[in-house]
Write an enzyme that holds these catalytic residues in place. Sequence first.
Site, PDB file in Angstrom:
ATOM      1  N   ARG A  45      41.202  45.875  25.875  1.00 20.38           N
ATOM      2  CA  ARG A  45      40.988  46.639  27.343  1.00 20.38           C
ATOM      3  C   ARG A  45      41.288  45.707  28.491  1.00 20.38           C
ATOM      4  O   ARG A  45      41.609  44.593  28.343  1.00 20.38           O
ATOM      5  CB  ARG A  45      39.406  47.147  27.377  1.00 20.38           C
ATOM      6  CG  ARG A  45      38.361  46.348  26.446  1.00 20.38           C
ATOM      7  CD  ARG A  45      37.916  44.880  27.033  1.00 20.38           C
ATOM      8  NE  ARG A  45      37.966  45.171  28.714  1.00 20.38           N
ATOM      9  CZ  ARG A  45      38.066  44.154  29.408  1.00 20.38           C
ATOM     10  NH1 ARG A  45      38.765  42.870  29.138  1.00 20.38           N
ATOM     11  NH2 ARG A  45      38.053  44.029  30.815  1.00 20.38           N
ATOM     12  N   ARG A  86      43.904  56.572  27.090  1.00 21.52           N
ATOM     13  CA  ARG A  86      43.132  56.263  28.205  1.00 21.52           C
ATOM     14  C   ARG A  86      43.841  56.628  29.507  1.00 21.52           C
ATOM     15  O   ARG A  86      45.191  56.179  29.816  1.00 21.52           O
ATOM     16  CB  ARG A  86      42.705  54.700  28.216  1.00 21.52           C
ATOM     17  CG  ARG A  86      41.905  54.390  27.176  1.00 21.52           C
ATOM     18  CD  ARG A  86      41.409  53.131  27.441  1.00 21.52           C
ATOM     19  NE  ARG A  86      40.011  53.174  28.266  1.00 21.52           N
ATOM     20  CZ  ARG A  86      39.368  51.852  28.657  1.00 21.52           C
ATOM     21  NH1 ARG A  86      39.747  50.728  28.423  1.00 21.52           N
ATOM     22  NH2 ARG A  86      38.241  52.319  29.520  1.00 21.52           N
ATOM     23  N   GLN A 193      31.199  44.459  29.878  1.00 22.85           N
ATOM     24  CA  GLN A 193      32.474  43.598  29.767  1.00 22.85           C
ATOM     25  C   GLN A 193      32.018  42.147  30.610  1.00 22.85           C
ATOM     26  O   GLN A 193      32.705  41.176  30.462  1.00 22.85           O
ATOM     27  CB  GLN A 193      33.419  43.943  30.611  1.00 22.85           C
ATOM     28  CG  GLN A 193      34.217  45.393  29.813  1.00 22.85           C
ATOM     29  CD  GLN A 193      33.628  46.634  30.346  1.00 22.85           C
ATOM     30  OE1 GLN A 193      32.487  46.775  30.500  1.00 22.85           O
ATOM     31  NE2 GLN A 193      34.163  47.769  29.765  1.00 22.85           N
ATOM     32  N   ASP A 234      42.480  48.948  37.812  1.00 20.30           N
ATOM     33  CA  ASP A 234      43.208  49.572  36.813  1.00 20.30           C
ATOM     34  C   ASP A 234      44.268  50.615  37.453  1.00 20.30           C
ATOM     35  O   ASP A 234      45.246  50.754  36.538  1.00 20.30           O
ATOM     36  CB  ASP A 234      42.276  50.647  36.200  1.00 20.30           C
ATOM     37  CG  ASP A 234      41.292  49.539  35.055  1.00 20.30           C
ATOM     38  OD1 ASP A 234      40.199  49.418  35.955  1.00 20.30           O
ATOM     39  OD2 ASP A 234      41.606  49.527  34.047  1.00 20.30           O
ATOM     40  N   ASN A 244      38.796  50.690  39.882  1.00 20.83           N
ATOM     41  CA  ASN A 244      38.205  49.617  38.881  1.00 20.83           C
ATOM     42  C   ASN A 244      36.943  49.999  38.300  1.00 20.83           C
ATOM     43  O   ASN A 244      36.456  51.183  38.648  1.00 20.83           O
ATOM     44  CB  ASN A 244      38.343  48.121  39.662  1.00 20.83           C
ATOM     45  CG  ASN A 244      38.245  47.012  38.616  1.00 20.83           C
ATOM     46  OD1 ASN A 244      38.745  46.933  37.836  1.00 20.83           O
ATOM     47  ND2 ASN A 244      36.892  46.369  38.870  1.00 20.83           N
ATOM     48  N   LYS A 245      36.485  49.285  37.409  1.00 15.99           N
ATOM     49  CA  LYS A 245      35.287  49.456  36.595  1.00 15.99           C
ATOM     50  C   LYS A 245      34.219  50.037  37.461  1.00 15.99           C
ATOM     51  O   LYS A 245      33.992  49.561  38.443  1.00 15.99           O
ATOM     52  CB  LYS A 245      34.967  48.115  35.721  1.00 15.99           C
ATOM     53  CG  LYS A 245      33.569  48.367  34.853  1.00 15.99           C
ATOM     54  CD  LYS A 245      33.847  49.534  33.882  1.00 15.99           C
ATOM     55  CE  LYS A 245      35.139  49.281  33.053  1.00 15.99           C
ATOM     56  NZ  LYS A 245      35.190  50.508  32.263  1.00 15.99           N
TER      57      LYS A 245
END
Length: 351
Positions: A45, A86, A193, A234, A244-245
Amino acid sequence: MTPTVFWKDGNVEMLDQSRLPTEVTYVTCRDAETVARGIKDLWVRGAPAIGVSAAMGMALGARPLAEDDSFFDALADVGDMLISQRPTAVNLEWAVRRMLAFARSNNDQPVARIKEMLVEQSQRMLDEDIETCRAIGKAGAHLMPADGGVLTHCNAGALATGGYGTALGVIRGAVEAGRKVRVFADETRPVLQGARLTCWELMEDNIDVTLICDNMAAHTMGLGKIQAVVVGADRIARNGDAANKIGTYGVAILAREHNIPFYVAAPLSTVDFAMESGDEIPIEERDGEEITRVFGQTQIAPEGVKVFNPAFDVTPARYIAAIITERGAVRPQDLHLLADPNTDPTPLLVR
Ligand code: MRU
């Protein structure tokens, strides 16, 4: 640094990050389908690592294909299958398109030779990715405090890239330049993460790291323990909006409130210059079980509860002090100028 993904004996070895930090195990991928599963199930990931893995998946997927005129169309089908795993990290599609273009540009070669060349090309993309991360690290080191705390969210480290990392690359670059950086790692619910990966890889490198729960960031900033925030991305739109996350947007707002600079570190392959703004970025939604159970085990919410589980959010460009790329750290509003490889970034650099 523990490698994320690499070629060994003609197959791809992929570190199963879903088992970290308690187990360091590799899955041997002998075909593109196993690589695809690894991307979907988060064995690998992080946007750049997904890109490199997809490139290797293309080389593996090419192997059984017929060596005739059908080759290029069949390879494109392998690419579509990989891309569908994804949606948010643009590096996945970028890597697949690059591999397809590379194969087509060598159509004067026998298909058997193109298959070998695809393996070599994916290895070059891995090597390039590590080089790019090191350049990002150098480009952003001066933005880190000489002696202070840096908050990061999720894992944008060696594990999320070919090696070295983007956000953690900037932190590594700063530490290598003699700065005393104390990292605060958000745990990053629901897949953790930050807790499982960022803490693990920084501790492996003896970089000072303190774990906090996501909901402790405001308090920690209020105590004056954080002098900068640096995260990965991302996908970044042309106007500098950065996906992003999930949780990153909230951190950016908190940083603004506390007058703390908020930086995004990412390779230019993460910038989707075709996308005008972050509104267009597709946001992956994952299985609600990631929230209702602890790693598929202990149930922590009532059976049947409704769940909303977006894996990413978009931080508007106005919250971002600089985007740190391999060509330097620039203000989000200047990012689009780097779409042209001939642009001299020097006058744009944030010092
Ligand atoms: O769901 P993940 O673990 O793939 O999300 C990863 C992130 O959000 C990272 O911060 C991002 O990909 C940058 S990695 C250098």
